[in-house]
Scaffold this motif. Sequence first.
Motif, PDB file in Angstrom:
ATOM      1  N   LEU A 173       0.865  -1.177   0.000  1.00  0.00           N
ATOM      2  CA  LEU A 173       0.000   0.000   0.000  1.00  0.00           C
ATOM      3  C   LEU A 173       0.901   1.226   0.000  1.00  0.00           C
ATOM      4  N   ASP A 174       0.595   2.167  -0.895  1.00  0.00           N
ATOM      5  CA  ASP A 174       1.402   3.382  -0.976  1.00  0.00           C
ATOM      6  C   ASP A 174       0.501   4.610  -0.806  1.00  0.00           C
ATOM      7  N   SER A 175       0.613   5.259   0.343  1.00  0.00           N
ATOM      8  CA  SER A 175      -0.120   6.502   0.643  1.00  0.00           C
ATOM      9  C   SER A 175      -1.615   6.384   0.371  1.00  0.00           C
ATOM     10  N   VAL A 176      -2.222   5.311   0.848  1.00  0.00           N
ATOM     11  CA  VAL A 176      -3.654   5.112   0.570  1.00  0.00           C
ATOM     12  C   VAL A 176      -4.503   5.965   1.517  1.00  0.00           C
ATOM     13  N   ARG A 177      -5.353   6.779   0.889  1.00  0.00           N
ATOM     14  CA  ARG A 177      -6.342   7.569   1.624  1.00  0.00           C
ATOM     15  C   ARG A 177      -7.718   7.097   1.209  1.00  0.00           C
ATOM     16  N   LYS A 178      -8.637   7.048   2.192  1.00  0.00           N
ATOM     17  CA  LYS A 178     -10.022   6.744   1.860  1.00  0.00           C
ATOM     18  C   LYS A 178     -10.909   7.628   2.723  1.00  0.00           C
ATOM     19  N   THR A 179     -11.699   8.434   2.065  1.00  0.00           N
ATOM     20  CA  THR A 179     -12.609   9.301   2.818  1.00  0.00           C
ATOM     21  C   THR A 179     -14.044   8.966   2.448  1.00  0.00           C
TER      22      THR A 179
ATOM     23  N   ASP B 255      -5.761   7.500   6.274  1.00  0.00           N
ATOM     24  CA  ASP B 255      -5.169   8.828   6.130  1.00  0.00           C
ATOM     25  C   ASP B 255      -3.718   8.714   5.677  1.00  0.00           C
ATOM     26  N   GLY B 256      -3.510   8.070   4.508  1.00  0.00           N
ATOM     27  CA  GLY B 256      -2.141   7.921   4.007  1.00  0.00           C
ATOM     28  C   GLY B 256      -1.474   6.690   4.583  1.00  0.00           C
ATOM     29  N   VAL B 257      -2.044   5.535   4.289  1.00  0.00           N
ATOM     30  CA  VAL B 257      -1.505   4.279   4.824  1.00  0.00           C
ATOM     31  C   VAL B 257      -0.513   3.683   3.826  1.00  0.00           C
ATOM     32  N   SER B 258       0.704   3.408   4.307  1.00  0.00           N
ATOM     33  CA  SER B 258       1.735   2.775   3.482  1.00  0.00           C
ATOM     34  C   SER B 258       2.347   1.618   4.262  1.00  0.00           C
ATOM     35  N   PHE B 259       2.410   0.470   3.637  1.00  0.00           N
ATOM     36  CA  PHE B 259       3.176  -0.651   4.209  1.00  0.00           C
ATOM     37  C   PHE B 259       3.334  -1.726   3.149  1.00  0.00           C
ATOM     38  N   THR B 260       4.256  -2.640   3.394  1.00  0.00           N
ATOM     39  CA  THR B 260       4.417  -3.806   2.524  1.00  0.00           C
ATOM     40  C   THR B 260       4.302  -5.060   3.373  1.00  0.00           C
ATOM     41  N   VAL B 261       3.529  -6.019   2.880  1.00  0.00           N
ATOM     42  CA  VAL B 261       3.473  -7.332   3.507  1.00  0.00           C
ATOM     43  C   VAL B 261       4.233  -8.268   2.590  1.00  0.00           C
TER      44      VAL B 261
ATOM     45  N   SER C 124      -7.241   8.173  -2.890  1.00  0.00           N
ATOM     46  CA  SER C 124      -5.957   8.366  -3.567  1.00  0.00           C
ATOM     47  C   SER C 124      -4.971   7.328  -3.049  1.00  0.00           C
ATOM     48  N   GLY C 125      -3.838   7.202  -3.739  1.00  0.00           N
ATOM     49  CA  GLY C 125      -2.844   6.204  -3.359  1.00  0.00           C
ATOM     50  C   GLY C 125      -3.014   4.933  -4.181  1.00  0.00           C
ATOM     51  N   THR C 126      -2.061   4.018  -4.036  1.00  0.00           N
ATOM     52  CA  THR C 126      -2.079   2.803  -4.858  1.00  0.00           C
ATOM     53  C   THR C 126      -1.905   1.540  -4.019  1.00  0.00           C
TER      54      THR C 126
ATOM     55  N   VAL D 234      -3.181  -3.000  -8.506  1.00  0.00           N
ATOM     56  CA  VAL D 234      -4.530  -3.583  -8.503  1.00  0.00           C
ATOM     57  C   VAL D 234      -5.572  -2.598  -7.968  1.00  0.00           C
ATOM     58  N   THR D 235      -5.159  -1.338  -7.787  1.00  0.00           N
ATOM     59  CA  THR D 235      -6.028  -0.350  -7.138  1.00  0.00           C
ATOM     60  C   THR D 235      -7.455  -0.368  -7.710  1.00  0.00           C
ATOM     61  N   HIS D 236      -7.581  -0.571  -9.023  1.00  0.00           N
ATOM     62  CA  HIS D 236      -8.904  -0.520  -9.654  1.00  0.00           C
ATOM     63  C   HIS D 236      -9.362  -1.869 -10.210  1.00  0.00           C
ATOM     64  N   VAL D 237      -8.667  -2.939  -9.818  1.00  0.00           N
ATOM     65  CA  VAL D 237      -9.043  -4.280 -10.292  1.00  0.00           C
ATOM     66  C   VAL D 237     -10.229  -4.780  -9.455  1.00  0.00           C
ATOM     67  N   PRO D 238     -11.277  -5.319 -10.105  1.00  0.00           N
ATOM     68  CA  PRO D 238     -12.435  -5.779  -9.326  1.00  0.00           C
ATOM     69  C   PRO D 238     -12.096  -6.983  -8.441  1.00  0.00           C
ATOM     70  N   PRO D 239     -12.834  -7.136  -7.321  1.00  0.00           N
ATOM     71  CA  PRO D 239     -12.528  -8.170  -6.332  1.00  0.00           C
ATOM     72  C   PRO D 239     -12.382  -9.569  -6.928  1.00  0.00           C
ATOM     73  N   GLU D 240     -13.244  -9.917  -7.893  1.00  0.00           N
ATOM     74  CA  GLU D 240     -13.224 -11.294  -8.417  1.00  0.00           C
ATOM     75  C   GLU D 240     -11.964 -11.604  -9.204  1.00  0.00           C
ATOM     76  N   ASN D 241     -11.198 -10.562  -9.555  1.00  0.00           N
ATOM     77  CA  ASN D 241      -9.943 -10.800 -10.288  1.00  0.00           C
ATOM     78  C   ASN D 241      -8.706 -10.651  -9.408  1.00  0.00           C
ATOM     79  N   ARG D 242      -8.900 -10.679  -8.084  1.00  0.00           N
ATOM     80  CA  ARG D 242      -7.739 -10.450  -7.212  1.00  0.00           C
ATOM     81  C   ARG D 242      -7.186 -11.705  -6.547  1.00  0.00           C
ATOM     82  N   ASN D 243      -7.901 -12.832  -6.623  1.00  0.00           N
ATOM     83  CA  ASN D 243      -7.488 -14.081  -5.970  1.00  0.00           C
ATOM     84  C   ASN D 243      -7.147 -13.902  -4.486  1.00  0.00           C
TER      85      ASN D 243
END
Length: 246
Positions: free
Chosen positions: A6-12, A20-26, A57-59, A67-76
């Motif tokens: 996740l890179d700088s993900v914001r969701k309002t 509020d700008g979440v970034s991390f790697t798993v 915003s963010g990716t 995959v920011t805009h990939v629909p759930p059924e295509n994410r496995n």
Amino acid sequence: MARVTLDSVRKTYGDTTAMDGVSFTVGDGEVLGVLGPSGCGKTTTLRSIAGFETPTSGTIRFDDDEVTHVPPENRNVGLVFQEYALFDNMTVAENVAFGPKMRGVDKTARRERATDLLELLGIGGFEDRDPTTLSGGQQQRVGLARALAIEPSILLLDEPMTGLDAKLKTRLQREVGDLLAELDVTGLYVTHDQEEAMVMCDRVAVVNDGRVEQIGTPREIYEDPANDFVAEFVSLDPPALPFVEW
Ligand code: ADP
Ligand code: MG
């Protein structure tokens, strides 16, 4: 398996900032705990990774693919969420085989996969039972088997132990923790329970008000909290952590 970034993900939502700008790697095969109080944005984070929410915003990337805009059924992605209750008009095996069925796996192969997974989760022989006749802990395992049946690259668990009694919770934490390590699946495990996060996860992200306050191993977070919020949120006695190896 896949790495999740996740890179700088914001969701309002209107005036509410859930992330509020979440970034991390798993990392590949790693289980990251997402720990924080109610309303801090944990479920929104998981729903965004699953594809049910689109970040403002963010990716989000799985390995190197955005995959920011990939629909759930295509994410496995496999999901164990409170709102995904078992289908009560299906047997246990049919519940587990549902995802594979939707993906066109043939009947014999899906039945075999369901049987193997139920066995692995310690509820072999329950295939033809009506899920409503099972205990809470057994239903939880069926939910996990159902999520694993699609052979997900990423497994998302949102407070999967909610509603279980303390004794069963402790046992399941250990069993599911071992299973996740064994399966080598990339996992995100949401909980508001610090002990659970510390027992089950390789690393933990402590979240407050839509922001990651600290990310690290349970030991790092416990021994060297980044700030007062983290210190207060994770404060507990080591004896309360029987399965954590210090
Ligand atoms: P948690 O899972 O940590 O309890 P959530 O991610 O569910 O937190 O919620 C974070 C914030 O976003 C909360 O303030 C919640 O009320 C708000 N929120 C979540 N989903 C929605 C939605 N669909 N519409 C409006 N507000 C929402
Ligand atoms: Mg939640």
